[in-house]
Write an enzyme that holds these catalytic residues in place. Structure first.
Site, PDB file in Angstrom:
ATOM      1  N   LYS A  54      56.237  37.063  36.456  1.00 49.86           N
ATOM      2  CA  LYS A  54      56.003  38.381  37.140  1.00 49.86           C
ATOM      3  C   LYS A  54      54.705  38.476  37.647  1.00 49.86           C
ATOM      4  CE  LYS A  54      59.680  40.742  34.776  1.00 49.86           C
ATOM      5  NZ  LYS A  54      60.250  41.368  33.402  1.00 49.86           N
ATOM      6  N   GLN A  98      58.053  45.009  28.954  1.00 47.62           N
ATOM      7  CA  GLN A  98      58.960  43.975  28.828  1.00 47.62           C
ATOM      8  C   GLN A  98      59.695  44.098  27.529  1.00 47.62           C
ATOM      9  OE1 GLN A  98      59.267  41.408  31.094  1.00 47.62           O
ATOM     10  NE2 GLN A  98      60.863  40.680  29.763  1.00 47.62           N
ATOM     11  N   ASP A 121      61.478  49.459  37.133  1.00 46.16           N
ATOM     12  CA  ASP A 121      62.633  48.829  36.511  1.00 46.16           C
ATOM     13  C   ASP A 121      64.039  49.884  36.708  1.00 46.16           C
ATOM     14  OD1 ASP A 121      62.513  46.284  35.525  1.00 46.16           O
ATOM     15  OD2 ASP A 121      62.068  47.130  33.567  1.00 46.16           O
TER      16      ASP A 121
END
Ligand code: NAP
Length: 299
Positions: A54, A98, A121
């Protein structure tokens, strides 16, 4: 193989190039650099690989990447203090933590702490609710990526029968909502579904997100259907001792003889997830600054 191969790797590369163009324009016209903050708690090896990917791709498209690596014993209070700080920071337009996080932390509480406008997200109940209501929010990255592949592959999704196997908040539910938004007739199948093969055979669009290697067989698939394989299972490599390989939920070799189009694993859905994360960060940045959102980066 008779099915068309849906090349998610190539599509994601095109999308990242589009994102990079928008980032350059935001910098040149408005002096704004979109910024993505990624929080990693602990040192899970798979998570470290995802976070590194990422970071690399965020920097490559010209955005600012803020990495926050915290020790595994970080308290909820300290993690929330960091999230609050990032929520208030105008140079940060997207925040993601994460997962999985260590057991003493509650993933739902972590997501709830992130400002929904920065929840790139798309996992918060606010963004899930906006999607379910047909209103504008931030859409979960993997389903968003699947929809982009489907729109590229199929001229009109309207009226098609879509079956999504899997009902997680992360994937199955938002995928079903997106397909409903395209006027598909949507069925969500799961571990209690009776006659799963029969349900799947109705599908013009079959999306599998279970995590069971090669579960979907050729006789589950309507001839000509578009098959999107989201599942990822790591198995020992049959020819290379000590190595592993990735398998999807679909028996690719057999199903590709029946389907009209199919995503491979790897190289199908996987690369779309980070591309959509970058796209969501640009979208969030434009909204935060009252600017017109770029076309083609969200639904
Ligand atoms: P999850 O939360 O474990 O959900 C799995 C779903 O599959 C559940 O709804 C479960 O049903 C259903 N299921 C389990 N066994 C089944 C069976 N025998 N028949 C029918 N349905 C069954 O997983 P997830 O987070 O949604 O992820 C699913 C897969 O997609 C995983 O392999 C994951 O690694 C992969 N994934 C890939 C990406 C990517 O970027 N490519 C992103 C996200 C996820 P119940 O609800 O009834 O238990």
């Amino acid at each position: 193989m008779s099915a068309t191969l849906i090349d998610g790797k190539a599509f994601a590369a095109t999308m990242r190039a589009q994102v990079a163009e928008h980032v350059a324009r935001l910098k040149a016209d408005h002096g704004i650099t979109p910024g993505l903050a990624v929080i990693l708690v602990g040192a899970d090896p798979a998570s470290e690989v995802y976070v590194a990917a990422k970071h690399k791709q965020t920097v490559e498209v010209g955005m600012a990447s803020f990495e926050h690596k915290l020790p595994a014993d970080t308290s909820e209070a300290d993690l929330f203090a960091l999230i609050d700080q990032l929520n208030a920071d105008p140079s940060v337009h997207g925040i993601l933590c994460q997962f999985p996080v260590p057991d003493h932390l509650d993933e739902r509480a972590v997501v709830a702490r992130i400002d929904p406008a920065k929840d790139v997200d798309g996992l918060s109940v606010v963004n899930a609710g906006l999607l379910a209501s047909g209103e504008t929010g931030l859409v979960s990255c993997t389903p968003l990526g699947c929809l982009m592949l489907l729109r590229d592959q199929i001229d009109s999704l309207s009226g098609l029968e879509a079956v999504v196997i899997g009902r997680s908040n992360l994937f199955g539910k938002p995928m079903a909502q997106l397909l409903l938004g395209e006027n598909c007739t949507v069925t969500i199948a799961h571990s209690r579904t009776r006659d799963l093969a029969g349900v799947c055979r109705r599908a013009d669009i079959l999306v599998a997100a279970v995590g069971r290697a090669e579960m979907v067989q050729a006789d589950w698939v309507k001839p000509g259907a578009t098959v999107i394989d989201v599942g990822i299972t790591r198995v020992p490599h049959p020819e290379k001792p000590g190595k592993t390989k990735l398998l999807g939920d679909v028996d690719f070799a057999q199903v590709s003889e029946v389907a009209g189009a199919i995503t491979p694993v790897p190289g199908g859905v996987g690369p779309m997830t980070i591309a959509c994360l970058l796209a969501n960060t640009v979208t969030a940045c434009c909204r935060a600054n009252g600017l017109t959102e770029p076309e083609g980066l969200t639904v």
